[in-house]
Design a protein around this motif. Structure first.
Motif, PDB file in Angstrom:
ATOM      1  N   LEU A   1       1.931  -1.879   9.637  1.00 53.92           N
ATOM      2  CA  LEU A   1       1.315  -0.213   9.258  1.00 53.92           C
ATOM      3  C   LEU A   1       1.854  -0.083  10.147  1.00 53.92           C
ATOM      4  O   LEU A   1       2.488   0.780   9.833  1.00 53.92           O
ATOM      5  CB  LEU A   1      -0.093   0.041   8.853  1.00 53.92           C
ATOM      6  CG  LEU A   1      -0.458  -0.858   7.376  1.00 53.92           C
ATOM      7  CD1 LEU A   1      -1.887  -0.156   7.875  1.00 53.92           C
ATOM      8  CD2 LEU A   1      -0.560  -0.270   5.603  1.00 53.92           C
TER       9      LEU A   1
ATOM     10  N   VAL B   1      -4.925   5.490  10.789  1.00 56.44           N
ATOM     11  CA  VAL B   1      -5.241   4.065  10.231  1.00 56.44           C
ATOM     12  C   VAL B   1      -5.877   2.977  11.329  1.00 56.44           C
ATOM     13  O   VAL B   1      -6.751   2.266  10.228  1.00 56.44           O
ATOM     14  CB  VAL B   1      -3.739   4.061  10.066  1.00 56.44           C
ATOM     15  CG1 VAL B   1      -3.373   2.921   9.368  1.00 56.44           C
ATOM     16  CG2 VAL B   1      -2.330   5.319   8.827  1.00 56.44           C
TER      17      VAL B   1
ATOM     18  N   THR C   1      -9.636   3.599  11.913  1.00 61.86           N
ATOM     19  CA  THR C   1     -10.155   3.385  10.121  1.00 61.86           C
ATOM     20  C   THR C   1     -10.280   1.330   9.592  1.00 61.86           C
ATOM     21  O   THR C   1     -10.994   0.757   9.193  1.00 61.86           O
ATOM     22  CB  THR C   1      -9.430   3.733   8.829  1.00 61.86           C
ATOM     23  OG1 THR C   1      -9.245   5.314   9.859  1.00 61.86           O
ATOM     24  CG2 THR C   1     -10.463   3.103   7.452  1.00 61.86           C
ATOM     25  N   LEU C   2      -8.860   1.219  10.601  1.00 57.54           N
ATOM     26  CA  LEU C   2      -8.520  -0.573   9.936  1.00 57.54           C
ATOM     27  C   LEU C   2      -9.684  -1.362  10.692  1.00 57.54           C
ATOM     28  O   LEU C   2     -10.553  -2.397   9.774  1.00 57.54           O
ATOM     29  CB  LEU C   2      -7.661  -1.049  10.108  1.00 57.54           C
ATOM     30  CG  LEU C   2      -5.918  -0.351   9.151  1.00 57.54           C
ATOM     31  CD1 LEU C   2      -4.980  -1.311   9.586  1.00 57.54           C
ATOM     32  CD2 LEU C   2      -6.655  -0.466   7.961  1.00 57.54           C
TER      33      LEU C   2
ATOM     34  N   LEU D   1      -7.479   6.090   4.670  1.00 52.11           N
ATOM     35  CA  LEU D   1      -6.055   5.914   4.019  1.00 52.11           C
ATOM     36  C   LEU D   1      -5.182   6.213   3.127  1.00 52.11           C
ATOM     37  O   LEU D   1      -4.429   5.978   2.774  1.00 52.11           O
ATOM     38  CB  LEU D   1      -6.779   4.544   4.104  1.00 52.11           C
ATOM     39  CG  LEU D   1      -7.442   3.694   5.490  1.00 52.11           C
ATOM     40  CD1 LEU D   1      -7.640   2.327   5.344  1.00 52.11           C
ATOM     41  CD2 LEU D   1      -6.503   3.976   6.736  1.00 52.11           C
TER      42      LEU D   1
ATOM     43  N   SER E   1      -2.919   8.450   2.631  1.00 49.18           N
ATOM     44  CA  SER E   1      -1.672   8.237   3.776  1.00 49.18           C
ATOM     45  C   SER E   1      -1.077   6.813   2.852  1.00 49.18           C
ATOM     46  O   SER E   1       0.341   7.073   2.877  1.00 49.18           O
ATOM     47  CB  SER E   1      -1.258   8.152   5.076  1.00 49.18           C
ATOM     48  OG  SER E   1      -1.585   7.312   5.683  1.00 49.18           O
ATOM     49  N   LEU E   2      -2.036   5.906   2.351  1.00 49.98           N
ATOM     50  CA  LEU E   2      -1.965   4.420   2.252  1.00 49.98           C
ATOM     51  C   LEU E   2      -0.782   5.194   0.555  1.00 49.98           C
ATOM     52  O   LEU E   2      -0.264   4.231  -0.381  1.00 49.98           O
ATOM     53  CB  LEU E   2      -2.299   3.598   2.223  1.00 49.98           C
ATOM     54  CG  LEU E   2      -2.660   2.839   3.714  1.00 49.98           C
ATOM     55  CD1 LEU E   2      -3.640   1.895   3.690  1.00 49.98           C
ATOM     56  CD2 LEU E   2      -1.287   2.702   4.185  1.00 49.98           C
TER      57      LEU E   2
ATOM     58  N   MET F   1      -2.755  -3.647   1.201  1.00 46.47           N
ATOM     59  CA  MET F   1      -2.460  -2.528   1.810  1.00 46.47           C
ATOM     60  C   MET F   1      -0.484  -2.695   2.867  1.00 46.47           C
ATOM     61  O   MET F   1      -0.154  -1.600   3.085  1.00 46.47           O
ATOM     62  CB  MET F   1      -3.051  -2.392   3.627  1.00 46.47           C
ATOM     63  CG  MET F   1      -4.785  -1.950   4.246  1.00 46.47           C
ATOM     64  SD  MET F   1      -5.373  -2.132   5.350  1.00 46.47           S
ATOM     65  CE  MET F   1      -6.947  -1.380   4.560  1.00 46.47           C
TER      66      MET F   1
ATOM     67  N   THR G   1       2.959  -0.541   1.269  1.00 38.83           N
ATOM     68  CA  THR G   1       4.278   0.095   1.769  1.00 38.83           C
ATOM     69  C   THR G   1       5.643  -0.780   1.863  1.00 38.83           C
ATOM     70  O   THR G   1       5.919  -0.067   3.347  1.00 38.83           O
ATOM     71  CB  THR G   1       3.038   0.018   3.610  1.00 38.83           C
ATOM     72  OG1 THR G   1       2.061  -1.035   3.790  1.00 38.83           O
ATOM     73  CG2 THR G   1       1.724   1.324   3.545  1.00 38.83           C
TER      74      THR G   1
END
Length: 309
Positions: A52, A189, A192-193, A251, A253-254, A304, A308
């Motif tokens: 990521l 990101v 959050t992970l 997240l 943006s994923l 994830m 991406t």
């Protein structure tokens, strides 16, 4: 003459079988010592964090293939070293627990000195490799190693029910270990992970503690169900699963697909957890929760990387 040849062939066959069994036994012992599934579950977030970071910095994996190799080997060695040291220190507990009675530290297939040496060597080699990445990644890796080996294994596990929360810190840093070899960790990101992994470990570990209640009680380990009972543990599991609900939205943006799938996974887990509050078959429910939790994390982190790609 024929008898001599036959005897020789039989002897060679037996020797091969013994050697073959020895190789299988060593592999089995190493898998048990390094807790194969635990190792995979901890290394996957490292890879996801790395992947990521490439995505969000618009970097190419071809530019960083050597960094990826060093990061994965180094982090795997450090985690393996921590797990080996955990087994070395907890051999007395492993002797009285059904699920750990076949570990090589208990059976004597590996000597205690060999396991201690293995843990130290793996750790040193892992950190030596990670020094070729970034200091931030090394710091996060050290936090994870120190928390697991010292604060969790040697200090809190036998004494406090908070041992699960303390141990969860070591898992939470794994995405940051992978991300920070590419970019600084102060990004929504990787943070959050880390929160997902931290919170996930609570219901996951509580489910294990319920499944192995009698063993933990016999070993005198201060797990939540042993100290406070199943009802409190089940409520705690539901509370932590609910805490996971908002995290996929950080997240966004994923992509929408990821947020939707992750939310569905959370809702299914929450419903399963709430059902457990009204069930009497606690161990059966705990088994379901454990299986779901493992698949949940694997699906989420692989997803994830897929979205991406």
């Amino acid at each position: 003459m024929r008898e001599t040849v036959t005897t020789a062939l039989e002897g060679n066959e037996k020797t091969y079988q013994v050697q073959n069994r020895s190789v299988k036994s060593i592999i089995s012992d190493l898998t048990s010592l390094l807790k194969g599934l635990v190792l995979v579950v901890n290394v996957l977030p490292v890879l996801t964090g790395f992947w990521l970071a490439l995505h969000f910095t618009n970097a190419s994996i071809l530019e960083y293939w050597d960094v990826l190799l060093i990061t994965m080997i180094g982090s795997t060695l450090v985690i393996a070293g921590a797990l080996a040291l955990n087994n070395w220190y907890e051999v007395d507990l492993d002797r009285v627990m059904e699920r750990t009675k076949n570990r090589p530290t208990v059976t004597g297939n590996f000597s205690m000195n060999a396991v201690l040496t293995m843990g130290i060597v793996f750790t040193i080699l892992g950190f030596a490799l990670l020094l070729f990445t970034t200091m931030e990644a090394v710091i996060y890796t050290f936090i994870g190693w120190f928390t697991y080996v010292v604060l969790y294994t040697m200090w809190s596990k036998r004494k406090y029910t908070l041992n699960t929360m303390i141990g969860a810190i070591s898992g939470a840093v794994t995405p940051l270990m992978g991300w920070t070899v590419i970019a600084p960790g102060y990004h929504i990101v990787p943070i959050t992970l880390a929160l997902i992994v931290f919170i996930w470990q609570m219901p996951h570990t509580f489910a294990i503690a319920m499944r192995r209640y009698n063993e933990y009680k016999r070993a005198g380990v201060a797990m939540l169900p042993v100290v406070h009972g199943f009802e409190v543990t089940k409520r705690q599991i539901v509370v932590y699963i609910i805490c996971l609900l908002p995290l996929p939205f950080f997240l966004a943006s994923l992509g929408t697909e990821f947020v939707v799938i992750a939310t569905v996974l959370n809702i299914i887990w929450m419903i399963t957890g709430i059902r457990g509050l009204f069930m009497k078959q606690d161990i059966k429910w705990a088994n379901h929760m454990f299986i779901y939790s493992v698949n949940y994390l694997l699906i989420l982190f692989i997803l994830m990387m897929v979205v991406t790609w």
